[in-house]
Enzyme design. Structure first.
Site, PDB file in Angstrom:
ATOM      1  N   TYR A   9      75.208 -60.960  87.667  1.00 59.61           N
ATOM      2  CA  TYR A   9      75.669 -61.564  86.423  1.00 59.61           C
ATOM      3  C   TYR A   9      74.720 -62.709  86.057  1.00 59.61           C
ATOM      4  CZ  TYR A   9      79.807 -58.610  86.924  1.00 59.61           C
ATOM      5  OH  TYR A   9      80.649 -57.532  87.040  1.00 59.61           O
ATOM      6  N   ARG A  55      83.394 -46.439  90.952  1.00 54.77           N
ATOM      7  CA  ARG A  55      83.863 -47.445  91.918  1.00 54.77           C
ATOM      8  C   ARG A  55      85.274 -47.825  91.496  1.00 54.77           C
ATOM      9  NH1 ARG A  55      83.155 -53.409  92.307  1.00 54.77           N
ATOM     10  NH2 ARG A  55      83.225 -54.023  94.504  1.00 54.77           N
ATOM     11  N   HIS A  89      76.119 -58.101  93.139  1.00 51.37           N
ATOM     12  CA  HIS A  89      76.695 -58.121  91.795  1.00 51.37           C
ATOM     13  C   HIS A  89      75.842 -59.045  90.938  1.00 51.37           C
ATOM     14  CE1 HIS A  89      80.945 -56.816  93.369  1.00 51.37           C
ATOM     15  NE2 HIS A  89      79.971 -55.962  93.674  1.00 51.37           N
TER      16      HIS A  89
END
Length: 537
Positions: free
Chosen positions: A221, A75, A219
């Protein structure tokens, strides 16, 4: 990268995506039945790395180094000129060439959108779409090799409700400009979707794409610091046939400690992609997210060692795209079908299924439980073993399930033979392997003729059975053929005649009767066979 986030909010379930007419399947990488596949139909499961190219354009060796460690995807961070200097068409063309030279699938993303609505310097998804349109001459014809990630982490923790319309508009704009590539869209809330905005609106966003070729990216986290949170989020997409990848994650972060082991294990179990953050060059206090030190592939960090060489990591799970081996190379042999599932632990809302293992030339990596409803099939559970529990079922309802196997290359087996399971009615009565049809054949003032069809939905014959039900309106059975009715008040028990005493697996018997009635003639609400609840036919 992801900023510090608020506490995880409640996440709401998706409803199943509606069946809609689609345009002709696009060439190249595309979405099929909630999975990413190549033009030859082979599954493609992304296993790759984020590379901060726009800030380190001289680190061209990174592409070869990432490939050498086993990744199949990179990416690539780009800029559209709103916040950082735009990557030129010439530079983007060179990036695509490097991906192809190193047999990597290229996910290209515009980073300028990061945190829009909270980050004052961020750009919009519409601006990012305009940038991609300006690159159409470079990207046209690269559909086998390039995924366009429209904008990184659009929307921070403010005004994130606007994400849905902005994302739809950007998709429509790119399709209107003639792009047939697989598109990728990042979640809001700095990519972590703690608000559930992407999850709640994914069905409508996917439907807004006339090509139905949009991949969702979460994403993970600090919001995803437990296995339960990881599994809950990813399973909602998989169970609703919506394509999802973990577009970024790390082994630590300033906003909390993500559970990287659960992320990688769950992605592998479900057969979905993941892209770790990031190769090298991190700053601002998160240098620990560098996978290699100072862009030196021979100097893996602790995170890089875990990511590339650990359990469910790149070395174990990555498979090169078959487009780089003539379009049909690699492992193309599907596993054999598993054995027909058997049901146990049936409740009003769930059932546990077990089956015999499938076989494969390179090994089975997992199984998918499929609910079969007429001509439609929906994946309702995944497992790396030969058992799975399906939840979220309705009480007193018949369901048909099959199982299919998946290998490391993403090949799927044919479905197993099916099993029909009826959940218990929710009042403590166990569920049985039976279904009943009840109808009034004819009626007159004071009486009626009825018919009961009793079906054995199990896998073994049923003999010397007892069928029980109750009437609500004072009806009384006066004569029955095919069985003998005994009635006490409203409760009726039926024993079989000699010629209906045994019902073979999958077979049925028909009972006819005459009965008295009053002004109303409500059908029985439920039937039990040998004390276990039957589904309705």
């Amino acid at each position: 990268m992801t900023a510090a986030l608020a506490t995880l909010a409640g996440l709401l379930a998706l409803s199943a995506a509606p069946a809609q007419a689609r345009s002709a399947a696009p060439a190249g990488l595309r979405v099929t039945d909630g999975r990413v596949v190549e033009s030859n139909g082979n599954d493609f499961v992304m296993r790759g790395v984020n590379h901060a190219h726009t800030w380190y354009q001289g680190e061209t060796q990174s592409f070869a180094d990432i490939k050498a460690l086993g990744a199949n995807t990179v990416r690539v961070v780009l800029a559209d000129g709103h916040r950082w200097a735009a990557n030129s068409a010439q530079d983007v063309a060179a990036v695509v060439d490097r991906c192809k030279a190193n047999k990597l699938i290229c996910v290209l993303e515009v980073h300028d959108t990061t945190g829009y609505g909270e980050e004052s310097a961020a750009g919009t998804l519409d601006q990012a779409a305009n940038y991609w349109i300006g690159l159409k001459g470079v990207l046209a014809g690269q559909e086998d090799y390039v995924v366009i990630n429209i904008g990184n982490e659009p929307y921070g923790n403010n005004n994130y409700a606007a994400w849905t319309d902005a994302t739809k508009n950007a998709i429509v704009k790119l399709r209107g400009a003639g792009f047939r590539h697989a598109l990728m869209v990042d979640a809001p809330n700095w990519g972590q979707d703690w608000s559930g905005t992407m999850r709640d609106n994914a069905v409508s966003v996917f439907a807004a794409d006339p090509d139905r070729n949009t991949i969702f990216s979460i994403h993970m986290y600090g919001v995803y610091d437990t296995a339960a949170e990881v599994q809950s989020y990813l399973n909602h997409f998989v169970n609703n046939d919506l394509p999802i990848v973990v577009g970024e994650f790390g082994n630590d972060h300033s906003d909390g400690n993500p559970d990287e082991d659960a992320i990688m294990a769950t992605a592998q179990s479900l057969g979905i992609g993941y892209l770790g953050w990031s190769w090298s060059g991190n700053g601002g206090g998160v240098e620990y997210l560098d996978m290699v030190n100072d862009f030196d592939a021979s100097s893996l960090s602790a995170w890089g060692t875990r990511f590339f060489k650990g359990a469910n990591g790149i070395a174990q799970t990555s498979r090169e795209a078959t487009v780089y081996s003539g379009g049909s190379g690699g492992d193309t042999q599907a596993p054999t079908a598993p054995g027909a599932p058997r049901s146990s632990a049936v409740t009003s809302g769930s059932v546990t299924l077990t089956w015999t293992a499938a076989t494969d030339d390179v090994g089975v990596t997992g199984y998918e439980v499929v609910r079969v409803n007429g001509s439609s099939q929906t994946v309702v559970a995944s497992s790396s073993t030969t058992s799975a529990t399906v939840t979220g079922l309705s009480a007193g309802t018949a369901y048909t399930f099959a199982v299919r196997a998946r290998d490391a290359a993403g090949n799927r087996s044919p479905n197993s033979a099916t099993v029909q399971v009826t959940t218990s009615p929710g009042d403590g009565t166990p569920a049985g392997s039976c279904a009943v049809g009840y109808k009034v054949v004819n009626q007159w003032s004071g009486g009626f003729q009825g018919e009961i069809v009793l079906r054995n939905t199990g896998t073994a014959p049923v003999s010397n059975w007892k069928l029980a039900f109750s009437y609500a309106d004072g009806q009384r059975i006066s004569n029955m053929w095919g069985g003998t009715a005994t009635q006490s008040g409203a409760a009726v028990t039926v024993a079989p005649a000699s010629y209906t005493s045994t019902i073979p697996a999958g077979g049925s018997v028909t009972l006819g009767f005459l009965a008295d009635k009053g002004a109303t003639n409500t059908a029985p609400a439920r039937f039990t066979l040998d004390g276990a609840a039957c589904a309705a036919l």
